[in-house]
Design a protein around this motif. Structure first.
Motif, PDB file in Angstrom:
ATOM      1  N   ARG A   1      22.679  29.718  19.585  1.00 32.32           N
ATOM      2  CA  ARG A   1      22.505  28.426  18.905  1.00 32.32           C
ATOM      3  C   ARG A   1      23.835  27.955  18.338  1.00 32.32           C
ATOM      4  O   ARG A   1      24.547  28.720  17.675  1.00 32.32           O
ATOM      5  N   SER A   2      24.183  26.711  18.619  1.00 28.92           N
ATOM      6  CA  SER A   2      25.462  26.177  18.143  1.00 28.92           C
ATOM      7  C   SER A   2      25.241  24.780  17.573  1.00 28.92           C
ATOM      8  O   SER A   2      24.168  24.195  17.749  1.00 28.92           O
ATOM      9  N   MET A   3      26.258  24.297  16.880  1.00 27.89           N
ATOM     10  CA  MET A   3      26.187  22.955  16.294  1.00 27.89           C
ATOM     11  C   MET A   3      27.177  22.043  17.017  1.00 27.89           C
ATOM     12  O   MET A   3      28.356  22.384  17.144  1.00 27.89           O
ATOM     13  N   LEU A   4      26.675  20.906  17.464  1.00 28.29           N
ATOM     14  CA  LEU A   4      27.507  19.944  18.191  1.00 28.29           C
ATOM     15  C   LEU A   4      27.356  18.576  17.537  1.00 28.29           C
ATOM     16  O   LEU A   4      26.235  18.155  17.232  1.00 28.29           O
ATOM     17  N   LEU A   5      28.486  17.916  17.328  1.00 26.43           N
ATOM     18  CA  LEU A   5      28.441  16.539  16.846  1.00 26.43           C
ATOM     19  C   LEU A   5      28.702  15.605  18.029  1.00 26.43           C
ATOM     20  O   LEU A   5      29.746  15.700  18.684  1.00 26.43           O
ATOM     21  N   VAL A   6      27.726  14.758  18.320  1.00 24.07           N
ATOM     22  CA  VAL A   6      27.897  13.744  19.362  1.00 24.07           C
ATOM     23  C   VAL A   6      28.165  12.425  18.648  1.00 24.07           C
ATOM     24  O   VAL A   6      27.375  12.016  17.792  1.00 24.07           O
ATOM     25  N   TRP A   7      29.284  11.794  18.998  1.00 25.43           N
ATOM     26  CA  TRP A   7      29.638  10.525  18.356  1.00 25.43           C
ATOM     27  C   TRP A   7      29.394   9.416  19.381  1.00 25.43           C
ATOM     28  O   TRP A   7      30.060   9.371  20.423  1.00 25.43           O
ATOM     29  N   GLU A   8      28.414   8.565  19.073  1.00 24.85           N
ATOM     30  CA  GLU A   8      28.019   7.510  20.010  1.00 24.85           C
ATOM     31  C   GLU A   8      28.474   6.139  19.502  1.00 24.85           C
ATOM     32  O   GLU A   8      28.426   5.874  18.299  1.00 24.85           O
ATOM     33  N   ASN A   9      28.827   5.289  20.453  1.00 20.59           N
ATOM     34  CA  ASN A   9      29.127   3.898  20.158  1.00 20.59           C
ATOM     35  C   ASN A   9      27.962   3.062  20.706  1.00 20.59           C
ATOM     36  O   ASN A   9      27.786   2.961  21.916  1.00 20.59           O
ATOM     37  N   ALA A  10      27.150   2.505  19.813  1.00 19.54           N
ATOM     38  CA  ALA A  10      25.911   1.831  20.230  1.00 19.54           C
ATOM     39  C   ALA A  10      26.122   0.365  20.635  1.00 19.54           C
ATOM     40  O   ALA A  10      25.150  -0.361  20.862  1.00 19.54           O
ATOM     41  N   ASP A  11      27.373  -0.083  20.754  1.00 25.02           N
ATOM     42  CA  ASP A  11      27.653  -1.479  21.114  1.00 25.02           C
ATOM     43  C   ASP A  11      27.007  -1.813  22.472  1.00 25.02           C
ATOM     44  O   ASP A  11      27.369  -1.220  23.494  1.00 25.02           O
ATOM     45  N   SER A  12      26.079  -2.766  22.479  1.00 19.22           N
ATOM     46  CA  SER A  12      25.310  -3.029  23.708  1.00 19.22           C
ATOM     47  C   SER A  12      26.142  -3.732  24.773  1.00 19.22           C
ATOM     48  O   SER A  12      25.707  -3.868  25.916  1.00 19.22           O
ATOM     49  N   ALA A  13      27.355  -4.176  24.433  1.00 18.14           N
ATOM     50  CA  ALA A  13      28.211  -4.820  25.443  1.00 18.14           C
ATOM     51  C   ALA A  13      28.920  -3.786  26.328  1.00 18.14           C
ATOM     52  O   ALA A  13      29.462  -4.135  27.383  1.00 18.14           O
ATOM     53  N   LEU A  14      28.925  -2.519  25.908  1.00 16.10           N
ATOM     54  CA  LEU A  14      29.750  -1.521  26.598  1.00 16.10           C
ATOM     55  C   LEU A  14      29.362  -1.252  28.066  1.00 16.10           C
ATOM     56  O   LEU A  14      30.263  -1.209  28.920  1.00 16.10           O
TER      57      LEU A  14
END
Ligand code: PHB
Ligand code: FE
Length: 325
Positions: free
Chosen positions: A296-309
Motif C-alpha cells: 500500500r502506497s500514497m500517491l498524489l494525483v494533481w488534475e487540471n479540471a479545465d474543460s477546454a484542455l
C-alpha cells in the motif's frame, strides 16, 4: 445516437442478469465477463472487469479514456461516452475489427451501475485491495450495495474546513489501514487571527490518507479553481489503463509504484516509470498508463479540471508534455 434497451430481467443459469447496451451484450458466469458486439466478442476475468467497472461508474467516466483492458472501455466526451471494443488496439485497428457506439453518459452510467449491482456478490468489494476483500467468483450470491454505493470524497475547498467534507477518525469509522500503522496521527495546531478562523486551515495529510479504506480511487481533497489535489492510496494494480486527455502530475508520497506507459492510440510501449517516495512525474496528454503498487502506497494525483484542455491537446495547440528537459 444508438438506443439503450432496458436491461432484460432474464437470469442466466449462473444466477446473473444479462444486459444490452446499444448493440453490445454483457453476460457473466462464475469466472468471466463476456462482452459481445456485431462482429466480435471478448472475455475478461470477472474480478478485473468489476474493479474497472466500479471506477468507470464512480468517476463518471473520468478524464479521457478508461480502458478496462487492451480491448474494451469508454472514452468520456463529457455528456456523451464512446463505448468501444478494439478502438485503441493496434491489432484490431489494422484489421478494421474495432467497434464503437457513442451513447449518452446518463444511459451508460445507469446501465453500468445496474451491471455492477447485479454482478457484485456479497463480500466482494471492487474498491478494496485483494487482501482485504472476499471473492467475486462463483454463482450469484447476494449483493454488496454499501461497497459499490460509497460516495467519492469531493472537497469544495479543502477537507476539514467548516461545511466541507470531514476529516477521518476512529470515531467516524475510518481506522488506520494495516499497512500505515507507522504514520504519525497528530494534527497540526492552527492559531488563526480573530475573524479568520474559517479561512486558515491545516490537517495531517498523511494521517488522513492512512485512513482510506479504498484503493486506486483519487479523491478531491482541495480545490483551487481548476487545480484539484487528488490523493489516493494504492495497493496491487490500477484496475484500468487510463488514456489521458490532458497532462496529469503524480507525486509519490510514500513507498513505490511501477508504471507502464503506452501510446494512447495503439497501446505500443513507451516507457517504464519506477516512482519512489518523493518522486514527481508529469504524465503526458498522449499516453495511457497503468500502475502497480507492491505494497500500500500514497500517491498524489494533481488534475487540471479545465474543460477546454481536451480540445487544445487534440488540436495540438498544446504540447502533450508540459516540460522539456
Ligand atoms: C490515473 O489514471 O492517473 C490514476 C487513476 C487512479 C489512481 C491513480 C492514478 O488511483
Ligand atoms: Fe491517469
Amino acid at each position: 445516437m444508438a438506443e439503450v434497451k432496458p436491461s432484460q430481467d432474464k437470469v442466466n443459469r449462473h444466477g446473473y442478469r444479462s444486459f444490452t447496451l446499444g448493440k453490445f451484450g454483457f453476460d457473466r458466469d462464475e469466472y468471466f465477463a463476456h462482452v459481445t458486439w456485431p462482429g466480435g466478442s471478448h472475455t475478461m476475468p470477472i474480478d478485473k472487469f468489476l474493479r474497472a467497472l466500479m471506477r468507470d461508474v464512480a468517476w463518471n467516466f473520468f478524464y479521457g479514456t478508461v480502458n478496462f483492458d487492451e480491448v474494451f472501455g469508454t472514452t468520456n466526451h463529457y455528456g456523451t461516452v464512446d463505448v468501444y471494443a478494439g478502438l485503441y488496439n493496434g491489432g484490431y485497428r489494422a484489421q478494421n475489427k474495432h467497434y464503437v457506439e457513442t451513447l449518452s453518459s446518463d444511459q451508460v452510467r445507469a446501465l453500468f451501475g445496474a451491471i455492477l449491482e447485479d454482478w457484485t456478490n456479497a463480500g466482494f468489494d471492487p474498491f478494496a485491495a485483494p487482501s482485504e476483500t472476499g471473492t467475486p467468483f462463483g454463482r450469484k450470491n447476494g449483493t454488496n450495495l454499501p461497497a459499490i454505493q460509497r460516495s467519492r470524497v469531493v472537497a469544495k475547498r479543502m477537507v476539514g474546513l467548516k461545511g466541507d467534507t470531514p476529516l477521518r477518525s476512529d470515531d467516524s469509522g475510518s481506522p488506520v489501514n494495516r499497512q500505515f500503522r507507522d504514520i504519525d496521527q497528530s494534527e497540526p495546531e492552527v492559531h488563526a487571527e480573530p475573524g479568520f478562523e474559517d479561512e486558515v486551515h491545516a490537517f495531517n495529510f498523511f494521517g488522513y490518507l492512512s485512513r482510506s479504506d479504498v484503493t486506486w480511487n483519487p479523491s478531491v481533497t482541495s480545490a483551487v479553481k481548476d487545480s484539484l489535489l487528488c490523493p489516493t492510496t494504492e495497493e496491487y494494480m490500477l484496475p484500468i489503463i487510463h488514456g489521458n486527455d490532458r497532462v496529469e502530475w503524480f507525486v509519490q508520497l510514500s513507498d513505490e509504484i511501477h508504471w507502464d506507459v503506452h501510446d494512447r492510440e495503439t497501446g505500443a510501449p513507451r516507457a517504464r516509470v519506477i516512482m519512489k517516495a518523493g518522486d514527481v512525474a508529469a504524465m503526458p496528454a498522449d499516453i495511457r498508463h497503468q500502475g502497480y503498487s507492491p505494497k500500500r502506497s500514497m500517491l498524489l494525483v494533481w488534475e487540471n479540471a479545465d474543460s477546454a484542455l481536451p480540445e487544445l491537446y487534440a488540436k495540438k495547440k498544446l504540447k502533450p508534455n508540459p516540460v522539456d528537459f
